[in-house]
Scaffold this motif. Sequence first.
Motif, PDB file in Angstrom:
ATOM      1  N   HIS A  72       0.817  -1.210   0.000  1.00 51.90           N
ATOM      2  CA  HIS A  72       0.000   0.000   0.000  1.00 51.90           C
ATOM      3  C   HIS A  72       0.852   1.262   0.000  1.00 51.90           C
ATOM      4  O   HIS A  72       0.591   2.200  -0.765  1.00 51.90           O
ATOM      5  N   ALA A  73       1.850   1.333   0.870  1.00 52.35           N
ATOM      6  CA  ALA A  73       2.678   2.536   0.945  1.00 52.35           C
ATOM      7  C   ALA A  73       3.481   2.756  -0.336  1.00 52.35           C
ATOM      8  O   ALA A  73       3.507   3.885  -0.857  1.00 52.35           O
ATOM      9  N   PRO A  74       4.147   1.731  -0.896  1.00 53.02           N
ATOM     10  CA  PRO A  74       4.829   1.949  -2.174  1.00 53.02           C
ATOM     11  C   PRO A  74       3.871   2.375  -3.290  1.00 53.02           C
ATOM     12  O   PRO A  74       4.223   3.210  -4.124  1.00 53.02           O
ATOM     13  N   ILE A  75       2.662   1.815  -3.298  1.00 51.89           N
ATOM     14  CA  ILE A  75       1.687   2.233  -4.308  1.00 51.89           C
ATOM     15  C   ILE A  75       1.296   3.687  -4.084  1.00 51.89           C
ATOM     16  O   ILE A  75       1.147   4.467  -5.040  1.00 51.89           O
ATOM     17  N   GLY A  76       1.148   4.088  -2.825  1.00 54.29           N
ATOM     18  CA  GLY A  76       0.869   5.488  -2.523  1.00 54.29           C
ATOM     19  C   GLY A  76       1.979   6.396  -3.007  1.00 54.29           C
ATOM     20  O   GLY A  76       1.727   7.482  -3.562  1.00 54.29           O
ATOM     21  N   ALA A  77       3.231   5.983  -2.813  1.00 53.61           N
ATOM     22  CA  ALA A  77       4.365   6.765  -3.311  1.00 53.61           C
ATOM     23  C   ALA A  77       4.339   6.851  -4.831  1.00 53.61           C
ATOM     24  O   ALA A  77       4.665   7.899  -5.419  1.00 53.61           O
ATOM     25  N   LEU A  78       3.932   5.763  -5.489  1.00 56.07           N
ATOM     26  CA  LEU A  78       3.809   5.768  -6.949  1.00 56.07           C
ATOM     27  C   LEU A  78       2.733   6.761  -7.399  1.00 56.07           C
ATOM     28  O   LEU A  78       2.935   7.514  -8.361  1.00 56.07           O
ATOM     29  N   ILE A  79       1.602   6.771  -6.707  1.00 52.30           N
ATOM     30  CA  ILE A  79       0.530   7.706  -7.059  1.00 52.30           C
ATOM     31  C   ILE A  79       1.007   9.148  -6.875  1.00 52.30           C
ATOM     32  O   ILE A  79       0.683  10.025  -7.681  1.00 52.30           O
ATOM     33  N   ASP A  80       1.782   9.404  -5.818  1.00 49.97           N
ATOM     34  CA  ASP A  80       2.361  10.740  -5.630  1.00 49.97           C
ATOM     35  C   ASP A  80       3.242  11.128  -6.813  1.00 49.97           C
ATOM     36  O   ASP A  80       3.195  12.263  -7.296  1.00 49.97           O
ATOM     37  N   ALA A  81       4.049  10.196  -7.272  1.00 53.11           N
ATOM     38  CA  ALA A  81       5.082  10.518  -8.259  1.00 53.11           C
ATOM     39  C   ALA A  81       4.589  10.512  -9.695  1.00 53.11           C
ATOM     40  O   ALA A  81       5.086  11.275 -10.525  1.00 53.11           O
ATOM     41  N   THR A  82       3.602   9.661 -10.019  1.00 56.61           N
ATOM     42  CA  THR A  82       3.246   9.482 -11.422  1.00 56.61           C
ATOM     43  C   THR A  82       2.278  10.544 -11.921  1.00 56.61           C
ATOM     44  O   THR A  82       1.464  11.074 -11.167  1.00 56.61           O
ATOM     45  N   ARG A  83       2.378  10.820 -13.197  1.00 59.34           N
ATOM     46  CA  ARG A  83       1.415  11.662 -13.885  1.00 59.34           C
ATOM     47  C   ARG A  83       0.424  10.806 -14.693  1.00 59.34           C
ATOM     48  O   ARG A  83      -0.458  11.359 -15.364  1.00 59.34           O
ATOM     49  N   ALA A  84       0.576   9.490 -14.616  1.00 53.27           N
ATOM     50  CA  ALA A  84      -0.294   8.570 -15.362  1.00 53.27           C
ATOM     51  C   ALA A  84      -1.363   7.991 -14.450  1.00 53.27           C
ATOM     52  O   ALA A  84      -1.568   6.774 -14.396  1.00 53.27           O
ATOM     53  N   LYS A  85      -2.047   8.849 -13.738  1.00 58.12           N
ATOM     54  CA  LYS A  85      -3.050   8.386 -12.782  1.00 58.12           C
ATOM     55  C   LYS A  85      -4.240   7.734 -13.476  1.00 58.12           C
ATOM     56  O   LYS A  85      -4.825   6.774 -12.965  1.00 58.12           O
ATOM     57  N   ARG A  86      -4.609   8.248 -14.630  1.00 57.68           N
ATOM     58  CA  ARG A  86      -5.714   7.631 -15.364  1.00 57.68           C
ATOM     59  C   ARG A  86      -5.348   6.220 -15.817  1.00 57.68           C
ATOM     60  O   ARG A  86      -6.193   5.306 -15.816  1.00 57.68           O
ATOM     61  N   ALA A  87      -4.090   6.011 -16.184  1.00 54.85           N
ATOM     62  CA  ALA A  87      -3.648   4.675 -16.609  1.00 54.85           C
ATOM     63  C   ALA A  87      -3.717   3.683 -15.455  1.00 54.85           C
ATOM     64  O   ALA A  87      -4.009   2.493 -15.669  1.00 54.85           O
ATOM     65  N   LEU A  88      -3.442   4.129 -14.245  1.00 60.27           N
ATOM     66  CA  LEU A  88      -3.566   3.249 -13.080  1.00 60.27           C
ATOM     67  C   LEU A  88      -5.002   2.760 -12.921  1.00 60.27           C
ATOM     68  O   LEU A  88      -5.251   1.588 -12.608  1.00 60.27           O
ATOM     69  N   ILE A  89      -5.963   3.675 -13.127  1.00 59.41           N
ATOM     70  CA  ILE A  89      -7.368   3.311 -13.009  1.00 59.41           C
ATOM     71  C   ILE A  89      -7.766   2.309 -14.097  1.00 59.41           C
ATOM     72  O   ILE A  89      -8.394   1.278 -13.826  1.00 59.41           O
ATOM     73  N   VAL A  90      -7.387   2.598 -15.339  1.00 53.07           N
ATOM     74  CA  VAL A  90      -7.773   1.734 -16.454  1.00 53.07           C
ATOM     75  C   VAL A  90      -7.150   0.345 -16.312  1.00 53.07           C
ATOM     76  O   VAL A  90      -7.831  -0.684 -16.457  1.00 53.07           O
ATOM     77  N   GLY A  91      -5.851   0.292 -16.029  1.00 49.23           N
ATOM     78  CA  GLY A  91      -5.190  -1.002 -15.867  1.00 49.23           C
ATOM     79  C   GLY A  91      -5.764  -1.799 -14.724  1.00 49.23           C
ATOM     80  O   GLY A  91      -5.974  -3.018 -14.828  1.00 49.23           O
ATOM     81  N   GLY A  92      -6.047  -1.126 -13.614  1.00 48.36           N
ATOM     82  CA  GLY A  92      -6.625  -1.817 -12.467  1.00 48.36           C
ATOM     83  C   GLY A  92      -8.019  -2.350 -12.748  1.00 48.36           C
ATOM     84  O   GLY A  92      -8.386  -3.437 -12.286  1.00 48.36           O
TER      85      GLY A  92
END
Length: 432
Positions: A72-92
């Motif tokens: 969870h924490a590494p994923i949170g750090a990824l969400i902080d850092a990435t600009r591809a937030k929409r891609a995270l939603i679609v892939g998930g």
Amino acid sequence: MDDAVIDIWVGNHGEVSVSHRLSLDWLNFLLADLRGGLGPYVNVFLLTDVGWDQATIGALLTVSGLIGIAFHAPIGALIDATRAKRALIVGGAWALATLGAAIATVPTLAVVFVADVSMALLGAVFAPTIAAITVGMFGPRGIARQLGRNAAYDRIGNVFIAALAALIGTHFGQRGVFYMLPLFAGLATIAALSIPASAIDHQLARGLEGPSRDRGGPYAWRRLFAERPFAVLAIGAALFHFANAPMLALASQKLALEAKGFETAVTSAAIIVAQLATIPMAFLVMRANLIGGKWLLTLAFAAVPLRGILFALVDDPYWMIGFQLLDGVGAGLFDVLLPLILYGAVRGSGRYNMARGIIGTIQGIGGASSYVFAGSLVVWAGYSVAFAVLSAVGLVALILMVMAMPETVPRIQAGQAAGGQGVRTFPPDRSC
């Protein structure tokens, strides 16, 4: 963390277009359909259709959950850092649809274990990413109102999928529920991509504002634990989820065993009642600046021990379904409040989503570990004892919130809210 004065605006979000807001509404609705298409249906499907016992289900959920929430924490750090937030939603979304089909088609121990671990990872993606997109679109001035709106559409989606699942599960079997998921994944993809990437301020989305933004970066993540609201909220979340997480699963099992042939229907009924209760809770959060975040948080924590005691004392299926109203007041309200209260607790840190991930890990450990605990209690002493013990843990969490949690949501006056005026409020005491 910077202790500068912050501004709260309670008027309209003029800088966000109507179409973008509608896309976010639909995204919340459709992601609820995806998550709701699995959730407790996996639990009931494994118990009543595949023939697993409660202890085995509890052990599997605990082990897979603990593996998943470690990220969870590494994923949170990824969400902080990435600009591809929409891609995270679609892939998930597509991963979740695939996992649901796998469970329905090959419900072996290995397949269900891999699917459960993956679903635990996806649980750390959807809600935090939606919250980050919301903050990035609306900023701190609109977060309370929009998070409440997000939750309202999410809950409406949960009610819709529960009703649809009851219909499909009753007429076509429990496996039919899982085969709906690719449709919702496709629709969620359209909704996510309808929000332009340029509409999201990724600095705001990670809670980087004010002097911290001017300095150009976030502070060290370890400093989060020195913030009093964050530390208290983390402990309270662990206790809350330890007490609350197994209650719906145990109630669904108890109802399913009493309603042979209507397992999906009674599970859906319990979910619908809870989700209907969360809709007014979402509207309460929209007015959190008027009501007070701590008052709402106390209400959420108080619902858990009350619900547990009622489940322990009453066996009637109709009353048990009715008691699910308290799940909407408890877990439903807490889920909506968490991103708002957490934003105030770590504002300016640039670690908002990582903080959300850390809280997710902590509360996930509390929730996942309680499944095997509660399942073992059911096997050893019955459902009533299990519910009573969980209620006692919830009471401890409530006392902690009342005694130690400061206010993190700035307050405004009713007249100012009605007039759409900006107000200035000081942040809460964050010292440990």
